[in-house]
Scaffold this motif. Sequence first.
Motif, mmCIF file in Angstrom:
data_model
loop_
_atom_site.group_PDB
_atom_site.id
_atom_site.type_symbol
_atom_site.label_atom_id
_atom_site.label_comp_id
_atom_site.label_asym_id
_atom_site.label_seq_id
_atom_site.Cartn_x
_atom_site.Cartn_y
_atom_site.Cartn_z
ATOM 1 N N MET A 1 0.822 -1.211 0.000
ATOM 2 C CA MET A 1 0.000 0.000 0.000
ATOM 3 C C MET A 1 0.855 1.259 0.000
ATOM 4 S SD MET A 1 -3.020 1.269 -0.026
ATOM 5 C CE MET A 1 -4.361 0.304 0.661
ATOM 6 N N ILE B 1 1.302 4.469 -2.585
ATOM 7 C CA ILE B 1 1.136 5.881 -2.217
ATOM 8 C C ILE B 1 2.348 6.689 -2.656
ATOM 9 C CG2 ILE B 1 0.976 7.470 -0.259
ATOM 10 C CD1 ILE B 1 -0.706 5.307 1.136
ATOM 11 N N PHE C 1 -6.481 5.361 -2.298
ATOM 12 C CA PHE C 1 -6.221 4.336 -1.278
ATOM 13 C C PHE C 1 -6.604 4.953 0.041
ATOM 14 C CE2 PHE C 1 -2.688 4.202 -4.353
ATOM 15 C CZ PHE C 1 -3.066 3.062 -5.029
ATOM 16 N N ASN C 2 -6.395 4.187 1.101
ATOM 17 C CA ASN C 2 -6.678 4.745 2.409
ATOM 18 C C ASN C 2 -5.803 5.953 2.696
ATOM 19 O OD1 ASN C 2 -8.787 3.956 3.891
ATOM 20 N ND2 ASN C 2 -7.851 2.037 4.589
ATOM 21 N N GLY C 3 -4.587 5.934 2.197
ATOM 22 C CA GLY C 3 -3.660 7.022 2.516
ATOM 23 C C GLY C 3 -3.418 7.976 1.375
ATOM 24 N N LEU C 4 -4.219 7.953 0.345
ATOM 25 C CA LEU C 4 -3.982 8.857 -0.785
ATOM 26 C C LEU C 4 -5.317 9.331 -1.348
ATOM 27 C CD1 LEU C 4 -1.836 10.142 -2.646
ATOM 28 C CD2 LEU C 4 -2.152 8.194 -4.171
ATOM 29 N N SER D 1 2.199 9.565 -5.406
ATOM 30 C CA SER D 1 2.567 10.913 -4.950
ATOM 31 C C SER D 1 3.634 11.486 -5.852
ATOM 32 C CB SER D 1 3.098 10.878 -3.515
ATOM 33 O OG SER D 1 2.128 10.336 -2.668
#
Lengths: 187, 471
Positions: A1, A5, B405-408, A9
């Motif tokens: 995950m 990210i 996602f959960n963090g993005l 990013s």
Amino acid sequence: MQKHIIKYSFLIIIACLSLFSCVKEVDFDQADDIEISPVMESSLIFFEGQANNFLLNGTEIISIKDSLSINFFNSEFIVDNLIKADFEFEAINSINKEFQIHVDLIDDAEQLLYTFMVPALPSTDGSDFISTPKEEFEGDKLEALKKTSKIVFTLSLLPGEIINETTLGRIQLKSKAVFYFNIGDKG
Amino acid sequence: MKFLILFLTVASYCSSFSQNKQVLYGFSDIPQSLLLNPGGKIKNDWYFGIPLLSHIHVNVGITGSTVYDIFANDGIDFNTKLQNAVYGMSSNDFFSVNQQLEIFSGGFSFGSSYEKNEYLSFGLYQELDFIAYFPKDFAVLALEGNQNNINRPFRANQISVAAEAISVLHLGYNKSVNDNFTFGVRGKIYSSIANVNSTKNEGRFITVPGRNNFYDHIFNLDLEARTSGIASLTDDGSDSKSVVRDLKKRILFGGNLGLGFDIGFTQQLNKQWSLDASLLDVGFIRHTKDIENYKIEGDFVFEGVNPIFPDLENGQTADDYWNEIEDDFEDIFELDTTATKYTTWRPIKLNTSLNYAFGKKKIEACNCTGEEDGYLNSTGLQLFAMSRPKRPLLALTAYYYRRLFNGLQVKTTYTIDSYSPYNIGLGMSANLGNLNFYVMADNFLEFKNIYNAQSVSLQLGFNYIFNKNED
């Protein structure tokens, strides 16, 4: 995950940066070339007199003289930026007599720099006779104007029909200055 | 209605400039969105901003001509481009800069019940605002002179400039009353570091055909500039060290002080629809220290000099006559300096949005029941309004938000405002562990040549966040 990210990013940030970096050529030094050329008009001198204003104790006067000290033409802004000046006159005369206005430009040392004359030609039939003389200041004449700190006006009455209390008519003078500036780039 | 009238009245009196942050508004994954709506939803349990890096915001905007229009290296004569720019712009066009830097910030939830439903947030940030309207009449006067503009008034009310540097200490309270309604308030103490404003100028200069002479030149001027915090910096004997020391002191409430507040709410209409709104910076700054105001005021008609018959009866000579004119001129243009205290109003900002959430996350392994924000997408309309010296700024934004996602999370916006009818913004918030990073910018269509952009804004920051429902 976390890998995802980080990957996304970076993609977004790189996309932003690449868009930011696209710049077409500009040249801010062009501001040094700024040059503006306004044309200002300003009222100058004026007067209006009836024929019998030119009598002193019942007899015709020959001339009236007056002067003014003026620190406008020799001011820094004018000296630096004025490239040409026109003095335009409109003399309206309904008296059967020619008037002349002599204008003397004088500097700080009381030296006469330049002199010119504005005629107000006579009216033979009592109607308004309009003269529109013009004085242009360029080159040396302009330099003389830029040193002027005092102006002497002399209104002279020329020979002709003698004025008395009953003489009709009037004389009127209007004038304006047209100032041509060039401000900025002195190359 | 009363409120609207009040708002418009205040709006028309304020000198104001700060900018729309349409990407950040409602982006509740980022703690700083709480500064745009104190009654917004909060997703974190507690957070603190990385000092000096938690919120960096810059916005530069220009309406009318762009930098590229004037300074392009295209071989066209600079003065031609300048003239085109002057003639192409109106007195409502402006140039503005807005910058913010958060020095520190933080927040935490609390509450007596099992579900902590109250939240306190606080911080200190520095803000710089600058706006200058284009004084078209005087630009034309400088370009052309008055020869071609007889009977045309050159209006002083077009001169409008304001600049302010402040620091803001704030404390906000947010409460989720129930599942459907959240409200919040934030109190602010402003410390003005420096202020310049000249926004209430009046009068005109006009040349009209005269009676006694060719022209009457009519000067009727009422100009005023007010400053605070400037005079002492430019004093003799102040050097760069003492200036820096002074400025530091003012950031920490040694400047001219003011008070203000923000309010806001979020109302869940049903499971998918929600409505929120906020009113920011309802406040003022009272300028009492280090004030220097300048005023030019007077009426005067110049028709020339009468050298022959000034006033024969009184024995007045042409010189006397001219001296009188010179005195009159001096009276008008003499700069009156005063130290009168004054009050400036902060630019009031109104934000409101209507939101629709959709697209539930497919449950893969866990059964994440009770998760409120179960939707992955949301879309909606945002309206932004802000008071300005001349007329309020309005911006309408349509947006799409997506949790990748959960963090993005990402958000993209399309905004119509004074600057441009096609402003596309993009922003993201990423969490790596507890470290949150966000960046957002707008006017992407113009980034292919940034000098051609009418406005550019950029916000970014780092926070340390503990999210709810974690562990």
